[in-house]
Scaffold this active site. Structure first.
Site: not given
Ligand code: LMR
Length: 397
Positions: A130, A211, A246
């Site tokens: 992420w 996480d 979520k």
């Molecule tokens: C995502 O990965 O889309 C979510 O965790 C929202 C975000 O804050 O990026």
């Protein structure tokens, strides 16, 4: 005065939401941000949340500051959910836990803490991860490296490369891990692979930071916490950031937690104190409304059971959409293997679409996903799935 301020091009995920809003096409589909939409395309308010909010509104309650580390019932609920209510570490009170501003806030407070008390540590995240993981740890002053993870050739994990890489890290280095529903790939480690990774972490004295933002969306509440609980069972000290965004559908309330499993109750007290001080310096105390909702849902047996059922309904709807998309694409693009859709877990699927194909989906069809090819499967429903499958088949030709 501000001419030297650099232009911010926007966030690759959150920026997509703005673009999507501005799109006037009525058949547009949002598969970008990691948010669960129901079959009618709406952001749900869970029934357990509605029940609690109705209680809380009658009569409306005063809003004092919450403690810096959040409500005691909230903190304990995080521990029970992540580690299991009977976990020895929970009972021995050797876990420091604070309420946090969502999962992002937990990561930032954890990062601040580690940077202060372990300044020599380097942080390693999966390749890919992420995007905000990197921004948050770099923002706290860390050098952030990447360990091998996703293998586009197999649409699986480059496990041998991953473990070789981890074996080469220095004592005290931080390894950021996704216990379930890997973001962005949807590709998780098996329990046997987790065991192997944890052995390396233990042998090399690395610092695991887990996480977990999608607990309940993979297998179930307990299985999704396998890596966390195994780490604790091995006596490891582990950082865990969790999010209720979520699984309680409470994105805007900023509800999450940071837990640090310590070797003893005395050390947990020290860590708890420093986490509180970190919170005080950053934003003083967590938000009240979401804090009370979480506290009440998690600490009432009937509401808790109702909540878990509602999470599993969301999980099952996502699974059904995965199957439908796989079937539709297999029929439309013969000779190509789409079985990865049902092998991946959680909200996301790494579709294998390249940035040019993602761009075509957006401009020609109004189908939005992240430019690394990540699709939020939870944005699909029976009304839009054929349209999306046709659009994907078109750009894959
Ligand atoms: C995502 O990965 O889309 C979510 O965790 C929202 C975000 O804050 O990026």
């Amino acid at each position: 005065m501000f001419q030297h301020v650099e232009f911010y091009p926007g966030d690759p995920i959150l920026g997509l939401m703005d673009k999507f809003k501005e799109d006037t096409r009525s058949n547009k589909v949002n598969l970008g941000v990691g948010v669960y939409y129901d079959e009618a395309g709406r952001l749900p308010v869970l029934n357990c949340v509605k029940a609690v909010e109705t209680q809380m509104a009658n009569p409306p309650q005063p809003r004092p500051y919450l403690p810096m580390d959040g409500l005691p019932g909230y903190r304990l609920a995080c521990q029970h959910l992540l580690f299991g209510a009977d976990n020895e570490a929970v009972k021995a009170q050797r876990i420091a836990t604070i309420a946090s501003l969502g999962g992002s806030g937990a990561l930032r407070v954890g990062a601040e803490f580690i940077r202060h008390w372990f300044p020599k540590a380097k942080v390693y995240v999966s390749n890919p991860t992420w995007g905000n993981h990197i921004s948050i740890f770099e923002g706290a002053g860390f050098e952030v490296g990447k360990y091998p993870y996703y293998d586009p050739a197999t649409i699986g994990v480059k496990f041998a490369e991953m473990t070789d890489f981890l074996k080469g890290l220095n004592e005290g280095d931080v390894v950021l891990l996704h216990p379930c529903c890997h973001n962005p790939t949807g590709v998780d480690l098996s329990p046997a692979q987790w065991d192997e990774v944890l052995t390396i972490i233990q042998d090399k004295k690395l610092m695991p930071f887990m996480d977990i933002a999608y607990q309940g969306f993979g297998e179930d509440m307990d299985a999704d916490a396998y890596a966390i609980r195994q780490a604790v069972a091995r006596g490891l000290s582990v950082f865990v950031s969790n999010s209720f965004s979520k699984n309680l559908s409470m994105y805007g309330e900023r509800v999450g937690g940071l837990s640090v499993v310590c070797p003893s109750a005395e050390e947990a007290k020290l860590v708890q104190g420093q986490l509180k001080f970190t919170v005080r310096k950053l934003y003083s105390s967590p938000p009240s409304h979401g804090g009370h909702v979480v506290d009440r849902v998690m600490n009432d047996d009937a509401l808790f059971t109702q909540w878990v059922g509602e999470v599993y309904e969301m999980r099952d709807r996502i699974r059904a959409m995965r199957q439908k998309l796989q079937d539709a694409l297999s029929a439309k693009v013969p000779g190509r293997d789409f079985s990865y859709f049902t092998k991946q877990r959680g909200m996301f699927s790494f579709t294998g679409l390249n940035p040019a194909q993602v761009e075509r989906l957006q401009t020609e069809f109004g189908v939005y996903m992240v430019n690394n090819g990540r699709m939020c499967v939870a944005g699909l429903n029976n009304q839009n799935i054929d349209y999306v499958a046709n659009a994907m088949a078109e750009v894959l030709k």
